[in-house]
Enzyme design. Sequence first.
Site, short mmCIF file in Angstrom:
data_model
loop_
_atom_site.label_atom_id
_atom_site.label_comp_id
_atom_site.label_asym_id
_atom_site.label_seq_id
_atom_site.Cartn_x
_atom_site.Cartn_y
_atom_site.Cartn_z
N ARG A 102 25.24 -16.95 2.49
CA ARG A 102 23.62 -16.59 2.34
C ARG A 102 23.52 -16.51 0.72
NH1 ARG A 102 20.03 -11.96 4.94
NH2 ARG A 102 20.06 -13.34 6.47
N HIS A 129 16.85 -21.07 7.30
CA HIS A 129 17.74 -20.21 7.92
C HIS A 129 18.06 -20.68 9.34
CE1 HIS A 129 19.23 -16.46 8.88
NE2 HIS A 129 18.21 -15.51 8.74
N GLN A 132 19.06 -18.23 12.69
CA GLN A 132 18.21 -17.48 13.04
C GLN A 132 17.28 -18.40 14.20
OE1 GLN A 132 17.12 -14.04 12.15
NE2 GLN A 132 15.88 -14.47 14.18
N ASP A 224 6.97 -13.47 10.04
CA ASP A 224 7.93 -13.04 9.33
C ASP A 224 7.33 -12.29 8.11
OD1 ASP A 224 10.60 -12.74 7.75
OD2 ASP A 224 10.48 -14.57 7.23
N CYS A 264 11.85 -12.19 12.93
CA CYS A 264 13.17 -12.57 12.70
C CYS A 264 13.90 -10.88 12.48
CB CYS A 264 13.68 -13.44 11.67
SG CYS A 264 12.79 -13.17 10.13
N ARG A 292 21.34 -13.35 17.84
CA ARG A 292 22.07 -13.81 16.52
C ARG A 292 23.62 -13.89 16.92
NH1 ARG A 292 19.76 -13.43 11.46
NH2 ARG A 292 21.46 -14.92 10.85
#
Length: 309
Positions: A102, A129, A132, A224, A264, A292
């Site tokens: 990440r 991402h 996700q 988001d 998310c 996830r």
Amino acid sequence: MKHFISLHDVTHEEFSQLLSLAAKLKREQKQGIEHNILKGKTLGMIFSKSSTRTRVSFEVGMYQLGGHALFLSSNDIQLGRGETIYDTANVMSRFVDGIMIRTFDHQDVLDLAEYGTIPIINGLTDLLHPCQALADLLTVQEHKGRLRGLKLAYIGDGNNVAHSLLYACAKAGMDVSIASPAGYECNPEIVANAKEDAKILGSKVLITNDPAEAIKDADVVYTDTWASMGQEAEKAERAKIFKDYQVNKELFSHSKPDSIFMHCLPAYRGYEVTEDVIDSERSVIFDEAENRLHAQKAVMAMLMVGDNK
Ligand code: CP
Ligand code: NVA
């Protein structure tokens, strides 16, 4: 599939295999069936940004598959002091069986994949991402019983999460519409790629500045944060720019009556979404977070043992 960096690189078939495998692993975990398919394998997890879900779900997922995960904060490893990606990739390839990273710059993830000899998993960059979005579509499938032909509306910043949703919807044959303020739209190159991907199953991609247009008849409404990691200094300014893009009861009422709400997480109630939407019965945020784990177990199984049964 050698790496999991962008859903644009995953074929429609691989995408659907990943979803099936994730659903199977989830079912089996609930039944108490144990797996040892990653026994003796180690995943290195490099974090240059904070995380709750990604860190915990990868670590638990690796454990549940019989392997081991190493948390490597970039503040503690030499990468954070200027060691090159080239050297890091080569050294890590001698120790571990896969890397989840990440970080900020998407190019760093591409370089890690190019220079190393082990599978690389993108755990979020400023651009994408993918873990996700895979978990998100697993969640939609569970709640709606299908993906193809549904419409997902994303209201807010044209960021990493929006980009990966564009790719994921295109791979799944879902229509996707994104409404962002002028100047905060999705990356045009990603939109063009998603439109190409969407041709295969014939779904639609709409980019607009009008939240009402995007949300109309949506089966899934998604938002988001307005200020992603690294944009903390812009938070107040963005709050003003994005105020008409808040998913509140009024805006949500323009989607289908049985639409679901997704985020998310982490969420900022009172900014991108109001409590009466995110904490309502139609919100599936915790299923989404749980997924996830299952989605990433499928990714690791496909990449690290080639098990897609
Ligand atoms: N959604 C997500 O990636 O959460 P974390 O930042 O907590 O990992
Ligand atoms: N867009 C957000 C997602 C966090 C999971 C960020 O990059 O901070």
